[in-house]
Design an enzyme around this catalytic site. Structure first.
Site, PDB file in Angstrom:
ATOM      1  N   HIS A  41       0.813  -1.215   0.000  1.00  0.00           N
ATOM      2  CA  HIS A  41       0.000   0.000   0.000  1.00  0.00           C
ATOM      3  C   HIS A  41       0.850   1.271   0.000  1.00  0.00           C
ATOM      4  O   HIS A  41       0.319   2.375   0.054  1.00  0.00           O
ATOM      5  CB  HIS A  41      -0.916  -0.024   1.236  1.00  0.00           C
ATOM      6  CG  HIS A  41      -2.055   0.934   1.196  1.00  0.00           C
ATOM      7  ND1 HIS A  41      -2.185   1.976   2.084  1.00  0.00           N
ATOM      8  CD2 HIS A  41      -3.122   1.014   0.359  1.00  0.00           C
ATOM      9  CE1 HIS A  41      -3.289   2.649   1.821  1.00  0.00           C
ATOM     10  NE2 HIS A  41      -3.881   2.102   0.772  1.00  0.00           N
TER      11      HIS A  41
ATOM     12  N   LYS B 106       3.268   4.465  -1.111  1.00  0.00           N
ATOM     13  CA  LYS B 106       3.382   5.387  -2.245  1.00  0.00           C
ATOM     14  C   LYS B 106       4.685   6.150  -2.070  1.00  0.00           C
ATOM     15  O   LYS B 106       4.747   7.138  -1.325  1.00  0.00           O
ATOM     16  CB  LYS B 106       2.218   6.370  -2.314  1.00  0.00           C
ATOM     17  CG  LYS B 106       0.870   5.729  -2.636  1.00  0.00           C
ATOM     18  CD  LYS B 106       0.121   5.324  -1.404  1.00  0.00           C
ATOM     19  CE  LYS B 106      -1.263   4.790  -1.745  1.00  0.00           C
ATOM     20  NZ  LYS B 106      -1.961   4.250  -0.565  1.00  0.00           N
TER      21      LYS B 106
ATOM     22  N   ASP C  57      17.184  10.092  -8.239  1.00  0.00           N
ATOM     23  CA  ASP C  57      18.604  10.481  -8.215  1.00  0.00           C
ATOM     24  C   ASP C  57      19.169  10.619  -6.802  1.00  0.00           C
ATOM     25  O   ASP C  57      20.175  11.308  -6.602  1.00  0.00           O
ATOM     26  CB  ASP C  57      18.807  11.805  -8.967  1.00  0.00           C
ATOM     27  CG  ASP C  57      18.609  11.658 -10.458  1.00  0.00           C
ATOM     28  OD1 ASP C  57      18.678  10.516 -10.954  1.00  0.00           O
ATOM     29  OD2 ASP C  57      18.381  12.683 -11.135  1.00  0.00           O
TER      30      ASP C  57
ATOM     31  N   HIS D 220      -9.165  11.106   1.522  1.00  0.00           N
ATOM     32  CA  HIS D 220      -8.241   9.994   1.349  1.00  0.00           C
ATOM     33  C   HIS D 220      -6.919  10.238   2.076  1.00  0.00           C
ATOM     34  O   HIS D 220      -6.008   9.424   2.024  1.00  0.00           O
ATOM     35  CB  HIS D 220      -7.976   9.774  -0.150  1.00  0.00           C
ATOM     36  CG  HIS D 220      -7.342   8.466  -0.474  1.00  0.00           C
ATOM     37  ND1 HIS D 220      -6.007   8.333  -0.801  1.00  0.00           N
ATOM     38  CD2 HIS D 220      -7.865   7.212  -0.517  1.00  0.00           C
ATOM     39  CE1 HIS D 220      -5.735   7.061  -1.036  1.00  0.00           C
ATOM     40  NE2 HIS D 220      -6.832   6.360  -0.872  1.00  0.00           N
TER      41      HIS D 220
ATOM     42  N   LYS E  80      -3.895  10.813   4.920  1.00  0.00           N
ATOM     43  CA  LYS E  80      -3.362  10.100   6.086  1.00  0.00           C
ATOM     44  C   LYS E  80      -2.296  10.991   6.708  1.00  0.00           C
ATOM     45  O   LYS E  80      -1.102  10.735   6.580  1.00  0.00           O
ATOM     46  CB  LYS E  80      -2.749   8.753   5.683  1.00  0.00           C
ATOM     47  CG  LYS E  80      -3.684   7.824   4.865  1.00  0.00           C
ATOM     48  CD  LYS E  80      -3.451   7.951   3.413  1.00  0.00           C
ATOM     49  CE  LYS E  80      -4.112   6.877   2.579  1.00  0.00           C
ATOM     50  NZ  LYS E  80      -5.521   6.691   2.750  1.00  0.00           N
TER      51      LYS E  80
ATOM     52  N   ASP F 284       0.970  19.496  18.506  1.00  0.00           N
ATOM     53  CA  ASP F 284       1.559  20.746  18.989  1.00  0.00           C
ATOM     54  C   ASP F 284       2.085  21.583  17.821  1.00  0.00           C
ATOM     55  O   ASP F 284       1.393  21.727  16.816  1.00  0.00           O
ATOM     56  CB  ASP F 284       2.631  20.456  20.035  1.00  0.00           C
ATOM     57  CG  ASP F 284       2.044  19.830  21.305  1.00  0.00           C
ATOM     58  OD1 ASP F 284       0.831  19.966  21.509  1.00  0.00           O
ATOM     59  OD2 ASP F 284       2.806  19.217  22.066  1.00  0.00           O
TER      60      ASP F 284
END
Length: 414
Positions: free
Chosen positions: A113, A115, A120, A292, A294, A299
């Site tokens: 899952h 991404k 480079d 969608h 996450k 603080d």
């Protein structure tokens, strides 16, 4: 590979596909040496085709290009799409290429899952945005609200090393990242003031690293905690930290889905509302379109962006990656974005709006308590497997590869 806080980094927040896609495609297309990319979803739509062109541009410039897609999330790429990449020298890896049973995909659990993009060994991208048109506003009401970060600095070398280790393939089949075979982290120049920690979740030695860092951040909070998470049904310990933080005077805010892409998402999260509201946790539902994201902040310095939801799949089954950031400037930038969502696109949930009897609340609370205390270990009983990585040969589409996993594995593994 040691997981440690690394100083001297710079983070740029990218909101939605409108900011993410042009930037990541530009960086990939201009790669000089290498591109390493992992994604759960790659669709053959205008976004997937644009990514393909950027990858081809990098390969034609002489860069070494490796991409990894998930066999469940990216099942239907055509022969033409794949062969155009492989003929240009791009290595296309498929994680857990499960066979179909009566037309249905069998590789449902323990998905790749993550991404991640590393170019480079200079820049990296991590977040929740997949390569599909539903991350763009012009997709319509179902377009997703999401975030990613562009990263510069020494932490990039550690992310790169992980990405190389994760695509190691040998005769026994890919299992867990083998860092002894991965390139050692380079000494990269300081790019900013941010201190960063790169964490991943697997089903081996790093089962709860991301969740533990969340809990630690909440436990140390003094002023506020804001979590924006698409799929929210965490375990008992994380909920307990949220309630304890709120009761000691910390402002605890959750931004959850009000217009979910799957009905069960809102149903599951709403089962927790009474339990959290009684501890004075504030809950907002994002109602403009499906959420969608996450992301979270604590603080004025702590923040996280990544692929991990706070639900059973991400916390107990999937392979995930998040970056945790100590940086006042980035924290403030994320805070401004989330505050804008709350003010303009969210509805705050009030306790009096919850229509349920006290009898039902007590019964439900009893079962929730015991389920939440135990579900991570229960999830481990679900069908497991040694994760396998297959390298597609020229002309082997992801669809065809699903039909004959063993044949493609034997002919295409490197």
């Amino acid at each position: 590979m040691a997981q440690q806080w690394i100083k001297g980094n710079k983070f740029t927040l990218l909101e939605n596909g409108e900011e993410f896609f042009p930037r990541v495609f530009e960086v990939i297309a201009n790669a000089r040496r290498e591109v390493v990319l992992e994604t759960f979803i790659l669709y053959e739509d205008k976004v997937g085709l644009a990514l393909r062109e950027a990858l081809l541009a990098a390969a034609r410039r002489g860069a070494k290009v490796d991409i990894t897609i998930d066999g469940f999330g990216s099942p239907d790429l055509s022969d033409e799409f794949i062969s155009g990449l492989t003929e240009a020298g791009v290595r296309v890896h498929v994680f857990d290429p499960g066979m179909r049973l009566f037309g249905q995909r069998t590789n449902v659990f323990r998905r790749m899952h993550r991404k991640i993009v590393v170019v480079d060994c200079e820049r990296a991208f991590i977040g929740g945005i997949n390569y599909s048109a539903d991350h763009l506003l012009d997709f319509g009401p179902e377009a997703k609200q999401d975030y990613s970060v562009e990263i510069e600095g020494p932490i990039v070398a550690y992310i790169r090393r992980f990405a190389y280790a994760a695509m190691t393939v040998d005769k026994s089949g890919w299992r867990w990242p083998r860092f002894r075979k991965a390139p050692a982290p380079e000494r990269l120049p300081v790019s900013g003031q941010a201190e960063a920690l790169f964490l991943w979740r697997d089903n081996h030695r790093h089962r709860d690293d991301i969740e533990r860092q969340y809990r630690l951040g909440i436990r140390l909070a003094k002023k506020r905690v804001i979590i924006a998470n698409a799929y929210f049904f965490p375990g008992y310990r994380l909920l307990k930290e949220l309630r304890k933080a709120s009761r000691r005077g910390v402002e605890v805010v959750l931004i959850l889905q009000g217009m979910p892409d799957m009905a069960i998402v809102k149903f599951g999260a709403s089962m927790l509302y009474s339990h959290l509201l009684r501890a004075r946790v504030r809950i907002y539902e994002y109602c403009a379109r499906p959420l969608h994201g996450k992301v979270a902040l604590v603080d004025d310095e702590w923040a996280t962006v990544g692929s991990s939801n706070l639900d059973p799949l991400s916390l107990a089954l999937n392979l995930e990656a998040n970056v945790f950031i100590h940086d006042r400037e980035f924290n403030h930038q994320l805070y401004e974005k989330l505050s804008y969502l709350m003010q303009h696109s969210c509805k705050e949930i009030q306790a009096e709006e919850l229509q349920e009897s006290s009898w039902w609340r007590r019964v439900r609370g009893f079962f929730l308590y015991h389920i939440l205390r135990r579900y991570p270990s229960w999830a481990g009983w679900l069908p497991a497997h040694a994760p396998r990585l297959t390298v597609l040969a020229s002309g082997a589409s992801s669809t065809a590869q699903h039909k004959d996993t063993e044949r493609v594995t034997e002919t295409a593994r490197t």
